[in-house]
Design an enzyme around this catalytic site. Structure first.
Site, mmCIF file in Angstrom:
data_model
loop_
_atom_site.group_PDB
_atom_site.id
_atom_site.type_symbol
_atom_site.label_atom_id
_atom_site.label_comp_id
_atom_site.label_asym_id
_atom_site.label_seq_id
_atom_site.Cartn_x
_atom_site.Cartn_y
_atom_site.Cartn_z
ATOM 1 N N ASN A 1 0.850 -1.202 0.000
ATOM 2 C CA ASN A 1 0.000 0.000 0.000
ATOM 3 C C ASN A 1 0.880 1.244 0.000
ATOM 4 O O ASN A 1 2.102 1.146 -0.044
ATOM 5 C CB ASN A 1 -0.956 -0.022 1.200
ATOM 6 N N ASP B 1 -4.542 -6.302 5.192
ATOM 7 C CA ASP B 1 -5.656 -7.052 5.792
ATOM 8 C C ASP B 1 -5.721 -8.458 5.226
ATOM 9 O O ASP B 1 -6.240 -9.369 5.866
ATOM 10 C CB ASP B 1 -6.978 -6.331 5.514
ATOM 11 N N PHE C 1 -4.804 3.304 14.826
ATOM 12 C CA PHE C 1 -5.074 4.315 13.803
ATOM 13 C C PHE C 1 -6.259 3.815 12.983
ATOM 14 O O PHE C 1 -6.495 2.597 12.915
ATOM 15 C CB PHE C 1 -3.867 4.510 12.883
ATOM 16 N N LYS D 1 -14.054 0.816 15.494
ATOM 17 C CA LYS D 1 -12.764 0.140 15.746
ATOM 18 C C LYS D 1 -12.350 0.287 17.208
ATOM 19 O O LYS D 1 -11.830 -0.646 17.810
ATOM 20 C CB LYS D 1 -11.670 0.716 14.828
ATOM 21 N N LYS E 1 -12.241 -3.372 18.834
ATOM 22 C CA LYS E 1 -10.889 -3.894 19.119
ATOM 23 C C LYS E 1 -10.484 -3.629 20.569
ATOM 24 O O LYS E 1 -9.354 -3.900 20.960
ATOM 25 C CB LYS E 1 -9.870 -3.278 18.156
HETATM 26 O O1 PMT Z 1 2.936 6.048 6.546
HETATM 27 P P1 PMT Z 1 2.422 7.383 6.055
HETATM 28 O O2 PMT Z 1 2.633 7.579 4.568
HETATM 29 O O3 PMT Z 1 2.940 8.539 6.870
HETATM 30 O O4 PMT Z 1 0.833 7.388 6.229
HETATM 31 C C1 PMT Z 1 0.286 7.353 7.514
HETATM 32 C C2 PMT Z 1 -0.911 6.399 7.579
HETATM 33 C C3 PMT Z 1 -2.031 6.928 6.704
HETATM 34 C C4 PMT Z 1 -0.509 4.995 7.115
HETATM 35 C C5 PMT Z 1 -1.340 6.352 9.094
HETATM 36 O O5 PMT Z 1 -1.699 7.637 9.508
HETATM 37 C C6 PMT Z 1 -2.497 5.402 9.300
HETATM 38 O O6 PMT Z 1 -3.659 5.719 9.134
HETATM 39 N N1 PMT Z 1 -2.160 4.147 9.697
HETATM 40 C C7 PMT Z 1 -3.141 3.029 9.792
HETATM 41 C C8 PMT Z 1 -3.465 2.497 8.425
HETATM 42 C C9 PMT Z 1 -4.444 1.343 8.473
HETATM 43 O O7 PMT Z 1 -4.085 0.255 8.142
HETATM 44 O O8 PMT Z 1 -5.638 1.650 8.940
HETATM 45 P P2 PMT Z 1 -6.862 0.582 9.080
HETATM 46 O O9 PMT Z 1 -8.042 1.436 9.381
HETATM 47 O O10 PMT Z 1 -6.904 -0.309 7.896
HETATM 48 O O11 PMT Z 1 -6.438 -0.281 10.333
HETATM 49 C C10 PMT Z 1 -6.836 0.042 11.650
HETATM 50 C C11 PMT Z 1 -5.773 -0.283 12.652
HETATM 51 O O12 PMT Z 1 -5.577 -1.697 12.695
HETATM 52 C C12 PMT Z 1 -4.412 0.327 12.387
HETATM 53 O O13 PMT Z 1 -3.889 0.778 13.632
HETATM 54 C C13 PMT Z 1 -3.592 -0.839 11.835
HETATM 55 O O14 PMT Z 1 -2.203 -0.696 12.179
HETATM 56 C C14 PMT Z 1 -4.218 -2.013 12.560
HETATM 57 N N2 PMT Z 1 -4.115 -3.304 11.866
HETATM 58 C C15 PMT Z 1 -4.734 -3.525 10.687
HETATM 59 C C16 PMT Z 1 -4.684 -4.757 10.097
HETATM 60 C C17 PMT Z 1 -3.961 -5.798 10.727
HETATM 61 N N3 PMT Z 1 -3.848 -6.993 10.184
HETATM 62 N N4 PMT Z 1 -3.349 -5.554 11.886
HETATM 63 C C18 PMT Z 1 -3.410 -4.348 12.472
HETATM 64 O O15 PMT Z 1 -2.831 -4.135 13.536
#
Ligand code: PMT
Length: 398
Positions: free
Chosen positions: A208, A277, A321, A335, A339
Site C-alpha cells: 500500500n 488485511d 489508527f 474500531k 478492538k
Molecule cells: O505512513 P504514512 O505515509 O505517513 O501514512 C500514515 C498512515 C495513513 C498509514 C497512518 O496515519 C495510518 O492511518 N495508519 C493506519 C493504516 C491502516 O491500516 O488503517 P486501518 O483502518 O486499515 O487499520 C486500523 C488499525 O488496525 C491500524 O492501527 C492498523 O495498524 C491495525 N491493523 C490492521 C490490520 C492488521 N492486520 N493488523 C493491524 O494491527
C-alpha cells in the site's frame, strides 16, 4: 533534558521576521530569557533595536564584532542557550545549515550549539517543495534538528501553499511542550510504522501507499518526550531514527511476530502501520506466468495485530489508527469499541492532502469519554501533539 529557560533565537531574512518579534514577547511572558542573533538580511526587515527592546538584551549580528565578542564570544553564546530556535529559517539558511556552512554569526552559532535546535522554515511554496530544499530538510532532520511547521496558507507573495512560518503562538507552544518536561519519561513505547509487503511470487508483492512518515514521526516524538522507543517498521525509504530500537520487517506475519513478542514489555503501543488485511494464500516459488485474460488471486485474512495487543493479559495502553475514505467518525468509533482500544487516531486517506505519503496530516482522536481534533499540520508537529495527548490520558488513568 532540563527545563529550558535560556532561549537563543536566530532570525534570518524573510518577511516572517515580524512574527519573530511577537515570538520574543510570548517567550518572555513565559518567563524565558531570550537572546537574539540576526543575519544581515533579517536586520533589513526589522531593526535589531526592536528585538533588543522586546528581549531586554543586546542583539548580535556580526561574527567578527570585537565589542560583542568581548562581552560574550560566539562559542560561549552558543553554550549559554538551553535551546536554540531559528525562526524564520529561509531556504538559503536551511541549505547552509544542512551543509555545515558557518560564514556568519547565526550559522556559526548553529554549528557551535550543543543544545536542542528547532527550525521554523518560512519561504515561498515552490521553494519549499523543490527537491533540493526537501533534501536539505531531510538532512537537518537526520542531524537531529526539530522542525516546527511550515504551515499552509496564503503567503506574502500572494501564492497559497506550504511554506508559511508557523504562528508565534504555535512555535511558543511547541517550545513549551519541551519545557513542560518529558511527558513519557521512564515509559517504554512500541510503535508500528510503514506498509507491509505480501509476496505473490519471487518478483511481485501486494502493498500500500504508506511511507512510514507518520509512524517514524511518532517514534521520534515519543523519544523526545523521554520514552524508550522500539519501532517495528515495514519497508520504507526513511533513514533509521537515532536512539530508537528499529526492527525491520516485511510481511504482516513478520510484523505480527515482532509486535506481539514485545508488546507485554511496553507501556504503550501505537499501531500506525498500514498492515495488509489480506495476504496471498499461496506464495508461488516461480514467477507467475501471464496466461488468461483474467485471473483471480486467492487471499486470506491476516491476523489483526492491534486487536491482539489489546487482548493481551498484560496489555500496553493501546492506540490504534483508522484510515478511512468515508464515515471517519463512525468507523473509528467502531474500531475503538470492537478492538477494545484505549484510543484511536482517525485520518482521512485517499485525498489530496494528508494521510498516506504526504508531509502533513490531520487526526480525529477518540478515547473513552473524550475526543480531540488535531488540525492539519506537518507530521512531526502532529506526532508531538498526539504523544502529548497520550501522555495526558495516561496520566489521568493512573
Ligand atoms: O505512513 P504514512 O505515509 O505517513 O501514512 C500514515 C498512515 C495513513 C498509514 C497512518 O496515519 C495510518 O492511518 N495508519 C493506519 C493504516 C491502516 O491500516 O488503517 P486501518 O483502518 O486499515 O487499520 C486500523 C488499525 O488496525 C491500524 O492501527 C492498523 O495498524 C491495525 N491493523 C490492521 C490490520 C492488521 N492486520 N493488523 C493491524 O494491527
Amino acid at each position: 533534558m532540563n527545563e529550558p529557560k535560556r532561549i537563543l533565537l536566530g532570525v534570518s531574512g524573510g518577511i516572517a521576521v515580524y512574527k519573530s518579534a511577537e515570538l520574543v514577547r510570548l517567550l518572555r511572558k513565559q518567563g524565558m530569557e531570550v537572546r537574539v542573533a540576526m543575519t544581515a538580511a533579517a536586520a533589513k526587515f526589522v531593526t535589531p533595536l526592536t528585538f533588543q527592546a522586546l528581549s531586554g538584551n543586546a542583539v548580535h549580528c556580526d561574527l567578527l564584532d570585537a565589542e560583542s565578542e568581548n562581552a560574550m564570544d560566539h562559542i560561549s553564546f552558543a553554550r549559554w542557550a538551553d535551546l536554540m530556535i531559528i525562526a524564520p529559517a529561509t531556504a538559503n539558511l536551511i541549505a547552509k545549515l544542512s551543509h555545515g556552512l558557518a560564514d556568519d554569526l547565526l550559522t556559526t552559532l548553529y554549528l557551535a550549539a550543543t543544545c536542542r535546535v528547532y527550525v521554523a522554515p518560512a519561504m515561498n511554496q515552490a521553494m519549499w517543495s523543490k527537491p533540493v530544499t526537501q533534501e536539505n530538510i531531510a538532512a537537518l532532520r537526520r542531524h537531529g534538528v526539530h522542525l516546527i511547521g511550515p504551515a499552509q496558507g496564503e503567503q506574502a507573495c500572494g501564492e497559497t501553499g506550504f511554506g508559511r512560518m508557523s504562528e508565534p503562538q504555535e512555535i511558543c507552544a511547541a517550545l513549551l511542550t519541551v519545557s513542560s518536561g518529558l511527558c513519557l519519561q521512564g515509559l517504554k513505547v512500541l510503535i508500528s510504522a510503514g506498509p507491509t509487503r505480501e509476496p505473490l511470487d519471487p518478483v511481485r508483492y501486494i502493498t500500500n501507499r504508506s511511507s512510514g512518515k507518520m509512524g517514524y514521526a511518532l517514534a521520534e516524538a515519543a523519544r523526545n518526550a523521554g520514552a524508550t522507543v522500539t519501532l517495528v517498521s515495514g519497508p520504507t525509504q526513511l533513514p533509521s531514527p537515532e536512539q530508537i530500537d528499529l526492527v525491520r520487517v516485511e510481511t504482516a506475519a513478520e510484523m505480527y511476530d515482532a509486535v506481539i513478542t514485545r508488546a507485554e514489555n511496553h507501556h504503550v503501543y501505537i499501531g500506525a502501520a498500514a498492515v495488509a488485511d489480506y495476504t496471498p494464500v499461496e506464495v508461488r516459488p516461480e514467477k507467475i506466468k501471464k496466461q488468461d485474460e483474467q485471473t483471480t488471486l486467492a487471499l486470506h485474512k491476516t491476523k489483526d495485530i492491534l486487536a491482539e495487543v489489546a487482548s493481551l493479559r498484560v496489555r500496553p495502553f493501546t492506540v490504534g489508527f483508522a484510515a478511512e475514505t468515508t464515515d471517519l467518525e463512525a468507523y473509528a468509533l467502531d474500531k475503538l469499541a470492537r478492538k477494545n482500544l484505549d484510543m484511536i487516531a482517525a485520518n482521512w486517506v485517499g485525498q489530496a492532502q494528508g494521510g498516506f505519503d504526504s508531509e502533513q496530516n490531520a487526526l480525529e482522536v477518540f478515547w473513552k469519554g473524550g475526543r480531540e481534533t488535531l488540525a492539519m499540520t506537518g507530521k512531526n508537529r502532529l506526532a508531538e501533539l498526539l504523544i502529548g495527548l497520550i501522555a495526558e490520558i495516561l496520566k489521568a488513568k493512573v
